[in-house]
Every structure is written in structure tokens, then in C-alpha cells.
Enzyme design. Sequence first.
Site, PDB file in Angstrom:
ATOM      1  N   ASN A   1      -5.147   2.303  19.403  1.00 28.78           N
ATOM      2  CA  ASN A   1      -4.845   2.378  17.974  1.00 28.78           C
ATOM      3  C   ASN A   1      -6.170   2.397  17.203  1.00 28.78           C
ATOM      4  OD1 ASN A   1      -4.475   1.382  15.282  1.00 28.78           O
ATOM      5  ND2 ASN A   1      -2.401   0.774  15.817  1.00 28.78           N
TER       6      ASN A   1
ATOM      7  N   HIS B   1      -8.302   0.730  12.581  1.00 26.18           N
ATOM      8  CA  HIS B   1      -9.366  -0.055  11.952  1.00 26.18           C
ATOM      9  C   HIS B   1     -10.721   0.656  11.920  1.00 26.18           C
ATOM     10  CE1 HIS B   1      -6.474  -2.933  10.978  1.00 26.18           C
ATOM     11  NE2 HIS B   1      -6.122  -3.102  12.238  1.00 26.18           N
TER      12      HIS B   1
ATOM     13  N   HIS C   1      -1.232   4.174  12.490  1.00 27.12           N
ATOM     14  CA  HIS C   1      -0.165   3.668  11.606  1.00 27.12           C
ATOM     15  C   HIS C   1      -0.417   4.177  10.193  1.00 27.12           C
ATOM     16  CE1 HIS C   1       2.155  -0.198  10.175  1.00 27.12           C
ATOM     17  NE2 HIS C   1       2.639   0.904   9.620  1.00 27.12           N
TER      18      HIS C   1
ATOM     19  N   ARG D   1       0.466   3.635   6.850  1.00 24.87           N
ATOM     20  CA  ARG D   1       1.163   2.620   6.045  1.00 24.87           C
ATOM     21  C   ARG D   1       1.500   3.192   4.684  1.00 24.87           C
ATOM     22  NH1 ARG D   1       0.520  -2.834   8.377  1.00 24.87           N
ATOM     23  NH2 ARG D   1       1.660  -3.480   6.531  1.00 24.87           N
TER      24      ARG D   1
ATOM     25  N   ARG E   1      -3.657   1.969   3.428  1.00 26.41           N
ATOM     26  CA  ARG E   1      -4.850   1.105   3.415  1.00 26.41           C
ATOM     27  C   ARG E   1      -5.861   1.487   4.495  1.00 26.41           C
ATOM     28  NH1 ARG E   1      -2.117  -4.479   5.516  1.00 26.41           N
ATOM     29  NH2 ARG E   1      -0.759  -4.024   3.761  1.00 26.41           N
TER      30      ARG E   1
ATOM     31  N   GLU F   1       2.797   5.420  14.104  1.00 25.16           N
ATOM     32  CA  GLU F   1       3.546   4.230  13.673  1.00 25.16           C
ATOM     33  C   GLU F   1       3.871   4.392  12.204  1.00 25.16           C
ATOM     34  OE1 GLU F   1       1.415   0.636  14.228  1.00 25.16           O
ATOM     35  OE2 GLU F   1       1.194   0.955  16.364  1.00 25.16           O
TER      36      GLU F   1
ATOM     37  N   THR G   1      -0.991  -7.501   8.809  1.00 27.03           N
ATOM     38  CA  THR G   1      -0.668  -6.609   9.918  1.00 27.03           C
ATOM     39  C   THR G   1       0.837  -6.683  10.126  1.00 27.03           C
ATOM     40  OG1 THR G   1      -1.133  -6.106  12.241  1.00 27.03           O
ATOM     41  CG2 THR G   1      -1.121  -8.435  11.639  1.00 27.03           C
ATOM     42  N   THR G   2       1.362  -5.943  11.105  1.00 28.87           N
ATOM     43  CA  THR G   2       2.804  -5.895  11.288  1.00 28.87           C
ATOM     44  C   THR G   2       3.301  -7.226  11.843  1.00 28.87           C
ATOM     45  OG1 THR G   2       2.487  -3.574  11.814  1.00 28.87           O
ATOM     46  CG2 THR G   2       4.670  -4.482  12.224  1.00 28.87           C
TER      47      THR G   2
ATOM     48  N   GLU H   1       9.049  -0.898  21.973  1.00 29.08           N
ATOM     49  CA  GLU H   1       7.731  -1.528  22.098  1.00 29.08           C
ATOM     50  C   GLU H   1       7.924  -3.016  21.809  1.00 29.08           C
ATOM     51  OE1 GLU H   1       4.256   0.495  20.795  1.00 29.08           O
ATOM     52  OE2 GLU H   1       3.231  -1.377  20.304  1.00 29.08           O
TER      53      GLU H   1
ATOM     54  N   HIS I   1       0.360  -5.549  20.304  1.00 32.90           N
ATOM     55  CA  HIS I   1       0.002  -6.390  19.165  1.00 32.90           C
ATOM     56  C   HIS I   1      -0.803  -7.593  19.621  1.00 32.90           C
ATOM     57  CE1 HIS I   1      -0.177  -7.983  15.170  1.00 32.90           C
ATOM     58  NE2 HIS I   1       0.324  -6.835  14.760  1.00 32.90           N
TER      59      HIS I   1
ATOM     60  N   HIS J   1      -6.908  -3.505  17.298  1.00 32.75           N
ATOM     61  CA  HIS J   1      -7.875  -4.325  16.586  1.00 32.75           C
ATOM     62  C   HIS J   1      -8.956  -4.880  17.506  1.00 32.75           C
ATOM     63  CE1 HIS J   1      -9.342  -7.992  14.529  1.00 32.75           C
ATOM     64  NE2 HIS J   1      -9.276  -7.214  13.459  1.00 32.75           N
TER      65      HIS J   1
HETATM   66  N1  PXP Z   1       1.832  -1.741  18.300  1.00 34.11           N
HETATM   67  C1  PXP Z   1       2.325  -1.772  17.042  1.00 34.11           C
HETATM   68  C2  PXP Z   1       3.732  -1.315  16.828  1.00 34.11           C
HETATM   69  C3  PXP Z   1       1.533  -2.178  15.946  1.00 34.11           C
HETATM   70  O1  PXP Z   1       2.049  -2.207  14.711  1.00 34.11           O
HETATM   71  C4  PXP Z   1       0.190  -2.522  16.186  1.00 34.11           C
HETATM   72  C5  PXP Z   1      -0.684  -2.893  15.025  1.00 34.11           C
HETATM   73  O2  PXP Z   1      -0.851  -1.802  14.201  1.00 34.11           O
HETATM   74  C6  PXP Z   1      -0.292  -2.465  17.503  1.00 34.11           C
HETATM   75  C7  PXP Z   1       0.555  -2.099  18.537  1.00 34.11           C
HETATM   76  C8  PXP Z   1      -1.717  -2.783  17.818  1.00 34.11           C
HETATM   77  O3  PXP Z   1      -1.957  -4.115  17.531  1.00 34.11           O
HETATM   78  P1  PXP Z   1      -3.454  -4.633  17.555  1.00 34.11           P
HETATM   79  O4  PXP Z   1      -4.203  -3.857  16.543  1.00 34.11           O
HETATM   80  O5  PXP Z   1      -3.318  -6.084  17.239  1.00 34.11           O
HETATM   81  O6  PXP Z   1      -3.964  -4.395  18.960  1.00 34.11           O
END
Ligand code: PXP
Length: 264
Positions: free
Chosen positions: A19, A22, A55, A57, A61, A82, A112-113, A163, A206, A229
Amino acid sequence: MSPNTASDLSPPYLRLGVNIDHVATVRNARGGIHPDPLHAAQLAISAGADGITAHLREDRRHITDRDVERLKAELAHPLNLEMAATEEMCAIALRRLPNACCLVPEKREERTTEGGLDVVRPNPLLERTVGRLRDAGIRVSLFIEPDAAAIDASAKLRADIVELHTGTYCELALVSDAAGVARELRRIGDAARLAHAAGLEVHAGHGLTYATAGAVAAMPEMVELNIGHFLIGEAIFGGLTQSVGRMRALMTEARAGTTKQAGR
Ligand code: PXP
């Protein structure tokens, strides 16, 4: 991509989705174009990522509409978008046609989510979104808490993928709550088995780190981990190639049952 059907006898290849939200967060801190999420995505793939997650959003952001357009146009690897199940996001997905859409809950004020999608309560917009995305050939993933009712509801909604939210597990690991970690890992493992038995492809994500990804990667029903992240944060110290490469190797070892003690 590997077939990963429910009838596979051996654990499927475990995919790593990186992902890159960031990278866009850092770019947006100053405006402009640097650092470029597409460049990060390309580096992540060279380092062993199997796909890219972004993602979009509602408040834009981090990832922007233009980022989604460029990622889809330039990457040969799968793009997992996402998004919240809204009319606006659904229209964007139908225009860009990512390989998969992961539907997530979204609150503007959250960092965050937080928590999984409420799939149990009847939600006509969610049902319609799943149907429209699937009809367009987009694989639909639902980001849910690892519990039986959510899995049952996801299967009824005709999702392709669930997921499983690993946030609680990772938070408990951070505070070294061993009993809580063991309880959450059992919950995730049970949910993975249930989802697999229901014919759903199982992903998780996550908050995962070098210290927490291995135990989830070792679950044989897992097909993909989505991690952001931590990998982008680690890239500050050693570069993205190193952080993604180390996570890729750790996941492969965990899946093969040859995990060494995780460093951090
Ligand atoms: N999976 C989903 C559905 C998420 O919303 C996120 C955060 O955007 C992640 C995975 C990745 O999480 P992290 O950035 O904490 O690794």
C-alpha cells in the site's frame, strides 16, 4: 497470479500487496509531485511486491484521482483500489477498472481505517456496489473483522474476497499483550478457515510489521497480505527496496514453515 482455488491441497502462494498511500501523504505535505507514488509502486514491484494497493479516500488526503489513473495506466501488476462503498467511488472504479476493489468503512475524522465494514446490517448501497463492480469484472474484497457473522454476510453479498482486519492483533503485539495476541491470532485463523470453506479468497492487513506479519503469513488459507504504513516508514531508514524485499522474504519463510525469529 496463482489459481488459489478452494480445492487446492497445498497452501497457495502468498501474495504481498504494498500500500503506497503514505508516499502520497509525504508528497501532499508540501504539494507538488515528489515523492511520486507511481515511482514507489514500481520500486515495490521490483523488490517483490505482487500488487499495489491504494486507498482513494473521500477527502483525498493522500492518494488522488490522478494517482489512481496513473497507477492503473502504468503498472502491469494488479491494482487493488481501496474505497468506501459510495456512488462517487463506484463511478471512479468503473471508469478506471482496477483489478480489485477493497470496500472499507470510512469516517472523515479517523486517522486510518478503524474496524471492519459492517456487512451484517442490510445495506442496499453496499449490495448495489458489490454487484456493479462484479458485473464490470472487478474482483470485490470486503474489509471485515475476523468473525463468523461478517464472513457469512460477505458470502451472501457475493464478495470474491474477504480481507481480515489485523489491527487489533497488531495493537496488542505493540503493547506485548501475549494472551491478547494469542486470542487474536486464533480469531484470525478461525476466520480464515471459515472464509476459505465458504469459497472466499482470504486476505489480511492493517498494522502489520516484520514482527507481526509472519504469524499471519503462516496461516495456510491466506492468499494475500496488504501492508503499507510500516513498509513506507521503514523505507526512510533503509530504502523501499530493502523494506519490501525483507517483508517478501519473511512472508515466504513463514509460509514455508522456516521462519526465523522476527527482528522487530
Ligand atoms: N488493508 C486495508 C483494507 C487498509 O485500509 C489498510 C490501510 O489503508 C491496509 C490494509 C494497510 O494497513 P497499514 O498501512 O497499517 O499496513
